[in-house]
Each structure stands twice: as structure tokens, then as C-alpha cells.
Design an enzyme around this catalytic site. Structure first.
Site: not given
Ligand code: NAP
Length: 279
Positions: A21, A70, A106, A131, A133-134, A158
Site C-alpha cells: 500500500s 481490523k 474491502d 473464514a 477477515g477478507a 470457524k
Molecule cells: P486471516 O484473517 O488471517 O484469515 C485467513 C483464513 O485462512 C482463515 O480462515 C485461516 O484459517 C485460513 N488459513 C490460514 N492458513 C491456512 C492454511 N495453511 N490452510 C488452510 N487455511 C488456512 O487473513 P485475511 O485478512 O482474511 O487474508 C487472507 C488472504 O487474503 C491473504 O492471502 C491476504 O493477502 C489476502 N487478501 C487480499 C486482499 C486484496 O486486496 N487482494 C485483501 C485482504 C486479504 P484458521 O482460522 O484455521 O487459521
């Protein structure tokens, strides 16, 4: 150049070094000749409240908020916009006349990127992997356009927890080990990865999808933008499926935040160029 008059913006999170960003927003400020700067602000959870109170005192116009703040940041703000209430999370704050207003760009960023790609989600069966934040923003956006959403996570509880945050609409949930996961994979028109599986540094991991049941006309969306093509998208592309990575969402959510701070809506080209130059 940063001057005495420069208005400050930035991003709070922990860790923050990976964030793209700062490059994206500073490139747009430069290109549009706006006297603003955007700085990375590494903030740990125990400092969140005091930082939110101090930022407007230090002349900040606003900040983005990322992992892990967040949701936690919401309680420290004076006002929440409808977008933040809908998503249950804040990714953008505007400091204005003594108020701190939380927004969520988002949701708009995700939906805007779909629209730009010409994806019609109304009535579509959407399978959402992850499941966190995104995922929350994706569900909020998809429900808004009348899609049928199933959340599938490695931990079933979750997925259920996230589905329960949207009590007015029926959102299905399952774990990756369940039979239901194969069933919804087969019926899905759009499959979205919102886990970090396939991200830079985690590219050796793969999503447990049964490709033999997935329709070849299903559209695949990975929220990851680094690398540009995850194994999930590569495999789908090789099967002739429509694929989209997270770059469009990143630019769109950034552009919406940029507009809230500056009133300017013409930053997308500069942000896209910054992203392309990085690659
Ligand atoms: P987050 O809140 O940490 O959530 C991650 C999710 O993925 C949780 O459900 C987690 O499950 C699961 N997870 C993590 N590691 C895993 C694995 N090895 N195998 C299976 N499930 C797994 O993260 P977030 O903010 O949602 O971000 C998630 C992804 O979206 C990231 O790659 C981020 O870079 C991307 N993103 C992109 C944008 C964009 O603008 N393009 C915006 C936001 C996010 P558990 O609860 O079991 O750990």
C-alpha cells in the site's frame, strides 16, 4: 517531497513490512500532484488505542488498517460507516473535525474488481475457501448482490462462526473434510480463495479441491496478488477456466480509501502502474 504542509496517511498493522500500500498510494499522490504522504506504521495490539488517539493529534488525515487490527480497532473509533457495520471490520479510518470514522473498502474493492472483470454474481453459487477477515468482506459483498454463499474452512467451527455473523440471510458452512465440501464444489459457479494458501512463501501448499467435480465454466478468484498466479489459478487456467487474482481488489480498495481522504477518484491508473512496475 515531504513539506511542512504535507498531509499524512498510512497503514497500521503488525507486521507491516510486506504491505504494498505505501508504494501504491505514494505513487498516486505523486502522479496527481497532491501534497500527501503515506507511511507504514507498525503497531502492536497493546498500543492500538493510544495510537488511534494520537494519529489525529499528529495531523493524520486517515489510515488503512490491516491484520491483526481490523476488528479490534472498531471499539476505538467515534463513528462507523455502514460499510464497516456490514462487514464487521474496518480497513480505512478518516480523521475529521475531532471524529474518527471507520469504513470498510474491502467490500467495495472486492465487488468493484468483480464488476471490472464482468462477473455477474447475482444468483450464483459461490464457494468461499477460508473464514478470516477478507472472507468476511467477500460474504458481505456477495450477499448484497444475491449470491448463494457457502463458506468452507479447514476448521468447520470457524466457517460456522462466520456464517452466523449474517443471520438475516442463509449462509451455508462446512469443513474441508466433509462430504458437503465435494457437493458444493460441484455446484459452484464461482470459487474464491481467501486463505493464504499459495501465497508467496506458502506456494508449496495446495487447496484440497477435487478438480474432477469442479465445472470447467466455474470462475476462479484468488484474493492473493503475490504471486500473480497461484497454483490454484494456474491449474484452473490450464483447464480453460476464467481466473482472477487479488490485484484488482487491492487497487480498488486502495482507490476507495484514497477518495475518502483526498476527495479524488482518479488514482486507479497510477496505482495500477505502480503495481505493474513492482512485478
Ligand atoms: P486471516 O484473517 O488471517 O484469515 C485467513 C483464513 O485462512 C482463515 O480462515 C485461516 O484459517 C485460513 N488459513 C490460514 N492458513 C491456512 C492454511 N495453511 N490452510 C488452510 N487455511 C488456512 O487473513 P485475511 O485478512 O482474511 O487474508 C487472507 C488472504 O487474503 C491473504 O492471502 C491476504 O493477502 C489476502 N487478501 C487480499 C486482499 C486484496 O486486496 N487482494 C485483501 C485482504 C486479504 P484458521 O482460522 O484455521 O487459521
Amino acid at each position: 517531497m515531504i513539506k511542512g504542509t504535507t498531509r499524512l496517511t498510512g497503514i497500521i498493522g503488525w507486521p507491516i513490512g510486506h504491505s504494498f500500500s505505501p508504494q501504491m498510494h505514494n505513487a498516486a499522490f505523486r502522479e496527481l500532484d497532491l501534497d500527501y504522504a503515506y507511511v507504514p506504521l507498525p503497531v502492536q495490539a497493546d498500543a492500538l488505542a493510544s495510537v488511534i488517539a494520537a494519529l489525529p493529534q499528529m495531523g493524520f488525515r486517515g489510515v488503512n488498517v490491516t491484520i491483526p487490527h481490523k476488528v479490534a480497532v472498531m471499539q476505538h473509533l467515534t463513528q462507523l460507516d455502514e460499510s464497516a457495520r456490514l462487514a464487521g471490520a474496518v480497513n480505512t479510518i478518516v480523521f475529521e473535525e475531532g471524529r474518527s470514522i471507520g469504513y470498510n473498502t474491502d467490500v467495495g474493492g472486492f465487488m468493484g474488481s468483480l464488476a471490472a472483470f464482468g462477473v455477474e454474481a447475482n444468483g450464483a453459487n459461490v464457494l468461499l475457501l477460508g473464514a478470516g477477515g477478507a472472507a468476511r468482506a467477500v460474504v458481505a459483498g456477495m450477499l448484497g448482490v444475491g449470491a448463494n454463499v457457502t463458506i468452507a474452512a479447514r476448521r468447520r467451527d470457524k466457517a460456522v462462526e462466520l456464517a452466523q455473523l449474517f443471520p438475516l440471510v442463509k449462509v451455508a458452512a462446512c469443513g474441508w473434510e466433509e462430504k458437503k465440501f465435494a457437493e458444493v464444489s460441484e455446484q459452484a459457479n464461482i470459487i474464491i480463495n481467501s486463505t493464504p494458501v499459495g501465497m508467496h512463501g506458502q506456494a508449496e501448499q495446495i487447496l484440497p479441491l477435487d478438480w474432477s467435480v469442479i465445472a470447467t465454466d466455474a470462475m476462479l478468484y484468488d484474493l492473493i496478488y503475490n504471486p500473480k498466479e497461484t497454483p490454484f489459478l494456474r491449474y484452473g487456467r490450464e483447464r480453460g477456466q476464467r481466473v482472477l487474482n487479488g490485484a484488482g481488489m487491492l487497487i480498488e480498495q486502495g482507490a476507495l480509501a484514497f477518495a475518502l481522504w483526498t476527495g479524488r477518484a482518479d488514482c486507479r491508473a497510477a496505482m495500477r502502474k505502480a503495481m505493474e512496475e513492482k512485478e
